[in-house]
Design a protein around this motif. Structure first.
Motif, short mmCIF file in Angstrom:
data_model
loop_
_atom_site.label_atom_id
_atom_site.label_comp_id
_atom_site.label_asym_id
_atom_site.label_seq_id
_atom_site.Cartn_x
_atom_site.Cartn_y
_atom_site.Cartn_z
N ARG A 1 0.84 -1.19 0.00
CA ARG A 1 0.00 0.00 0.00
C ARG A 1 0.88 1.24 0.00
NH1 ARG A 1 -3.48 -0.64 5.20
NH2 ARG A 1 -1.74 -1.97 5.87
N ILE A 2 0.28 2.35 -0.41
CA ILE A 2 0.99 3.62 -0.40
C ILE A 2 -0.06 4.72 -0.23
CG2 ILE A 2 0.89 3.92 -2.91
CD1 ILE A 2 3.68 5.15 -2.79
N ARG B 1 4.42 6.17 2.90
CA ARG B 1 3.78 5.05 3.60
C ARG B 1 3.57 5.38 5.07
NH1 ARG B 1 5.28 0.29 4.19
NH2 ARG B 1 3.24 -0.58 3.71
N GLU C 1 -0.76 8.13 -1.32
CA GLU C 1 -0.36 9.16 -2.26
C GLU C 1 -1.24 10.39 -2.11
OE1 GLU C 1 1.39 7.30 -6.14
OE2 GLU C 1 -0.67 6.62 -5.88
N GLU D 1 2.77 0.94 -5.53
CA GLU D 1 2.51 0.53 -4.16
C GLU D 1 3.44 -0.60 -3.69
OE1 GLU D 1 -0.61 -1.48 -6.84
OE2 GLU D 1 0.34 0.50 -6.63
#
Length: 347
Positions: A251-252, A281, A254, A273
């Motif tokens: 996951r990220i 993150r 953004e 991601e």
């Protein structure tokens, strides 16, 4: 702001598109009047040093680059600068390089009207390149080029880089290593993404003073940066994760604009991601230990780190010696991503 590998890609694109050609230069915006003096000169070379681009022009093809008559256009894209390319098929590897998200123009490139904000247009026999929004665009002589090179730290992507200059400058400073890595006088070309990721890979707290690091630890940072940035220069993508870590907490967080990279639409490319350990993150679990990633302000930029993995200051993680480039070569993931319409903007 594009990181250093992007500027090296830009230099390569200019050499490929205009190298050794007499080109037309103009400033549609009118703010770069020196463009008229270079009109009809030969674009003899283009080089990058960190985030600085130096385009060499000579009066004709018989004059070698570096001759005293050579003039250099120095460009720093800054936060908002961008180059947009248009031309015949195969003319440029990307439509746009730089911060703004602009789609490459379509239609007959010879009839393209420059935007009112175009600072510099370079036009050759097969295509053109438009520069908009740079922080700097000026003409230098050979002495001016030398001053630019001398004031900057070593660039991990240049063959003439001396890593010991980096080691000495870091170890002589009380400043935090997270700040030093963003100082272009210490090391040229590292931006916010590489800064965050390289410190995680070295398991170093961003706040540790440079003078507290051993020479071996600082050299380790350099040795880790070189292959990572070479991959970035070749593909236009920053990927710092080991293959076995990419699906862990993939996951990220953004911003609305996102961290765009070349080849984002290519199924063979490592997704954003999965590309970073800590960058963007914050609050998400660390891929390795599960601790929440933190973020904070450091020298007017946001730094990201894992408070557990990066609490060790006296040694490097053994796995950092294995570079993603080696794994990609074995797995077949090293294929060049398809040309994209933009490069990453943060850095």
């Amino acid at each position: 702001m594009p990181e250093g590998h992007t500027v090296h890609r830009l230099a390569a694109a200019l050499r490929a598109g205009f190298g050794s050609q007499a080109v037309r230069t103009s400033s549609p915006q009118g703010r770069f009047s020196d463009a008229a003096e270079l009109d009809g000169w030969v674009l003899a070379d283009a080089e990058a040093v960190g985030k600085q681009l130096l385009i060499a022009f000579t009066p004709d093809a018989s004059v070698a680059p570096g001759d005293p008559v050579t003039r250099y256009v120095r460009v720093h894209l800054g936060l908002y600068g961008s180059w947009t390319f248009a031309g015949e098929e195969g003319f440029a590897p990307a439509h746009a390089i730089g911060a703004p998200r602009v789609q490459g123009p379509e239609g007959d490139w010879r009839r393209l009207v420059p935007r009112p904000t175009t600072r510099l247009r370079i036009q050759g026999s097969q295509g053109l390149a438009d520069l908009t929004g740079p922080t700097a665009c000026e003409v230098l002589d050979g002495a001016g080029r030398r001053r630019v090179l001398d004031r900057l730290g070593p660039d991990p992507l240049r063959a003439d880089a001396d890593p010991e200059r980096f080691v000495e400058r870091v170890r002589a400073s009380r400043t935090a290593i997270g700040v030093l890595l963003m100082n272009q006088d210490v090391i040229a070309g590292v931006g916010n993404i590489y800064r965050a990721e390289i410190l995680f890979r070295a398991r170093l707290d961003p706040a540790v003073p440079g003078r507290d690091l051993t020479a071996g630890m600082v050299r380790g940072i350099w040795e880790d940066l070189v292959p990572l940035m070479r991959y970035g220069a070749r593909t236009g993508r920053i990927v710092t994760t080991q293959p076995e870590h990419r699906r862990l907490e993939a996951r990220i967080l953004e911003r609305s604009r996102g961290t765009l990279q070349n080849g984002d639409g290519d199924p063979a490319a490592v997704p954003r991601e999965e590309s970073f350990y800590v960058y963007h993150r914050q609050t998400l679990p660390c891929r390795l230990c599960g601790t929440a990633i933190r973020s904070g302000d450091m020298a007017a930029r946001t730094v990201f780190w894992c408070p557990r993995c990066q609490s060790v200051r006296s040694r490097r993680a053994r796995w950092t010696l294995e570079h993603p480039a080696a794994a990609w070569a074995e797995s077949g993931e090293h294929r060049e991503p398809a040309a994209a319409t933009s490069e990453e903007s943060d850095g």
